[in-house]
Scaffold this active site. Structure first.
Site: not given
Lengths: 356, 356, 356
Positions: B200, B241-243, B261
């Site tokens: 990450q 969450g990521h992105n 995302s």
């Protein structure tokens, strides 16, 4: 563990029990049936499972009042073996408070009034004008803000945060990572859609014997107090909004969320991940099933489930029907066809009669 | 509190209001109707509740434009008393920044560029190559990773963690225990069922005027950035969450979860415990009811509830029918019997006719 | 990043791949198609999207085995480009452990056994009698309780708390703010409704290669162990109750909650905000949809959704019917009327016949 040794007679006195067997038999610890070893006390909750006593290694047992005598097995008869077990286990583990004082690697601000008999761990931080009662333990990494008051025998565990102005009673336990007194979530929105923060100038008050779980959050009031009353037990990762009141002895299981200004009565129970919207009242002894979402005031003793929450019996039946919706809907469509057929036939005959 | 004193004329200028009464009357604080004391300003949201003004101890009031004149009660008429109250309360509480510098018990790494006018509390940690703007406050126990950038007037509260590489704007507030920039949750699974961690390597970017609640988590991007845009307000225990991209002025209430995302437009509102699955877009001004679970893209201004989320009006009606499913299903079974009876009779007659 | 340079031949060996193109071509990093730059390797998951290769700046690609040759584009053919990408990205980022030792501003208690090759950051706290293996990193603000054991190459991130007695394996990652080993939630209630705390005297055991997300909580056992088995990956804000067992390689997405004494088999997957009640068993490879609430034992490989959770196909159909309940209910009421009409007509004729 170096647990102490106590006789069955001594233990029976602690829990209002009746010894059957040698009252001078000494035991030195407490454990559940399957893990208790020789010399330890264990407990049996249901008389019907009496055979478990023979399989256990324990030397004596707490048993229900209605259990018949079993020759050769010393027991203490009590009304509630479960409760008696908790009381006795605590008695075995009770130890005098060891005051280690303020660790040289902790930091304490100005004008504090700390009882002489306290323990503040390395790298804990205490702000200015903080008052701390006797036999309090503050673990490493905990941060206590300015003007906080803490009663006696309270424990603030590692990396918990008690923000400025919070007032904690006695025998409170704040678990690691919990945040007491962070700002409530309140904004006024302007014509451009920008959110202006409303100052959150109230405090959090936590009464005696409350327990707040790891990484749970209790927001300070916008004005006035957010109040967790005595004996309430709050599990991990629970969110308590600003100006909420949690009544005496209420139980909030993990991941519950209570929105701002909602008040809970005494002995309310909310299951895991349950929630309540803001500005409602949930009265004494209400039980909310896990994941229940309460949208309206609830009267004393109500039992609800689902979201929006409805009476638990209705909810239980409704979810069982929900699971059958695919087949019910198929039946429904067949029935629709049947009714249409019946109507068509009726009209046909009707027509035939008219034609005749 | 030592709040300052301001005249009604001065306050009216702050909020584009019109004074009715003595413009030179000075007030020294702001509070809601029930708790305001003598000498303080309060506010009335609804003209219909005008009698509340007489019961309040406050010396003057913010009132809606349409409120008729009340002899002897000084007021400031404004378009939105709610908003005006927030602005004025902030004005009363505004105080010059007190720079205490880097506390001797804090730790700051190498090659940092810290503005001279900052406050870093005892036992806070700042990594290497960190840049911090003016009038920033970092409280005790906060940990700022390497290569972090922080704008002006931002506050990082006790025990919050800002992981390496994060970039924070100005006037951001990170509440206690929040974690910015932890690893996203991403794995590739081999034939044996073992999960190989995907590195990450992205960062978190948080724009101006964002607020992140206590114990909330914003994951760093797998690649690129997880981005919280200006003015977004995120409550406690929220998972980003990521992105993920959270658009300008969006509101995420406590315990919301946004999977990787997913992107949110401007002024999106998600109620408590609501969630969005990954890789979808929730467009501007979408409102998701508390506990809603969004599985699909949502167009601008959509209002949805339930999980999977559906239009809020459909959901409202569907849940009210859900609560009646037990009785509806009983009726359904009765009706099935009735239809069967009708069919049986029809066939009987049919048979009789054929027999005739 | 100063990533190293590796040839396609070297990389192909790591992932059991076949080079098409110059095997001596060196690449110096790994990134997804849209962000990869010149000199980097990227990956294509689906052969059908082959045109994306031409748009990417990357110098070479991991591609599926079935992708046809593309003149001028160097590729490594692999069974699973996704998995191969993760392995190769890790290889690029792998760096020798840099042991900085115990920072002078950290605090370590008595009688610890720390490997020489470790890094303990400023303002981290390690209790008494702690054992730490080689190449372990403990970040700033982390608090490690007494009698904790930590294997090799484990990372404890900023402000995480590992309570006394916990045993962690090798290559474990505990993310910021996570709390391992807080007390389980267990009480016995007396006749007056007061809750007596049951002592929580067990520990937490975390096996090799486990990852625990930011601000997640794993409670210690009441007795015995709460056990997270090897390879399990737990996301942020997850709650694991006392005496829970999470099987090998299980995946628990953000905000999941598992109540006490529930056991999960291997490779179980629970989606975001899903939950399981206490004292049940969820067997190997069970998949629970996001927000699913599991109330009963689940057999191997079951796929469930909803709360209470039901087979996923039934749930999917039931929720789609749920969304149509308003119109179905209207139809139902029309049909009821039709059936009543048919019955009335039938009775009318019946009556007419009898009269005749």
């Amino acid at each position: 563990m170096n647990e102490k040794s106590m006789t069955l007679a001594e233990l029976a006195r602690l829990v209002d029990g009746i010894v059957a067997g040698d009252p001078d038999l000494a035991v030195c610890g407490f454990a559940p049936l399957e893990s208790a070893g020789k010399g330890e006390l264990s407990f049996l909750v249901k008389a019907a499972k009496v055979e478990l006593l023979r399989e256990s290694q324990a030397s004596a047992f707490l048993v229900p009042l209605n259990l018949e005598e079993i020759p050769g097995i010393p027991v203490i008869r009590v009304k509630d073996p479960n409760l008696a077990g908790a009381i006795i286990h605590n008695a075995f583990l009770a130890a005098p408070f060891v005051a280690t004082g303020v660790h040289e690697r902790a930091f304490v601000g100005d004008d504090c009034r700390l009882d002489a008999e306290i323990s503040i761990g390395p790298l804990a931080v205490v702000g200015d004008r903080v008052r701390i009662g006797g036999r309090v333990r503050i673990e490493s990494g905990a941060v206590i803000g300015d003007d906080v008051e803490i009663g006696e025998e309270t424990v603030i565990k590692a990396n918990a945060v008690i923000s400025s102005g919070s007032r904690l009673g006695s025998r409170v336990i704040i678990h690691p990572g919990a945040v007491i007194g962070s700002d409530g979530y309140g904004y006024a929105t302007d014509a451009g859609g920008n959110h202006i923060k409303r100052p959150q100038v109230g405090i959090v008050r936590i009464d005696d014997d409350v327990e707040i779980g790891a990484n749970s959050c209790v927001d300070r009031a916008a004005y006035g107090v957010t109040w967790i009353k005595s004996g309430a037990k709050i599990d991990n990762l629970v969110q308590i909004g600003h100006n909420v009141v949690v009544g005496e002895n209420s139980l909030l299981v993990a991941q519950v969320g209570i929105a701002g200004s909602t008040t809970l009565g005494r002995n309310v129970v909310m299951g895991g991940q349950a929630a309540a919207t803001g500005h409602i009242h949930i009265d004494d002894r209400v039980m909310v099933a896990a994941r229940g979402g309460v949208h309206d005031n609830q009267p004393k003793g109500a039992m609800v489930g689902g979201a929006p929450a409805i009476p638990i019996r209705t909810w239980t039946r409704a979810v069982s029907i929900f699971a059958k919706l695919p087949e019910i809907y198929s039946e429904f469509k067949r029935m629709k066809k049947n009714v249409a057929d019946l109507q068509a036939k009726g009209e046909e005959k009707e027509g035939a009669r008219r034609d005749a």
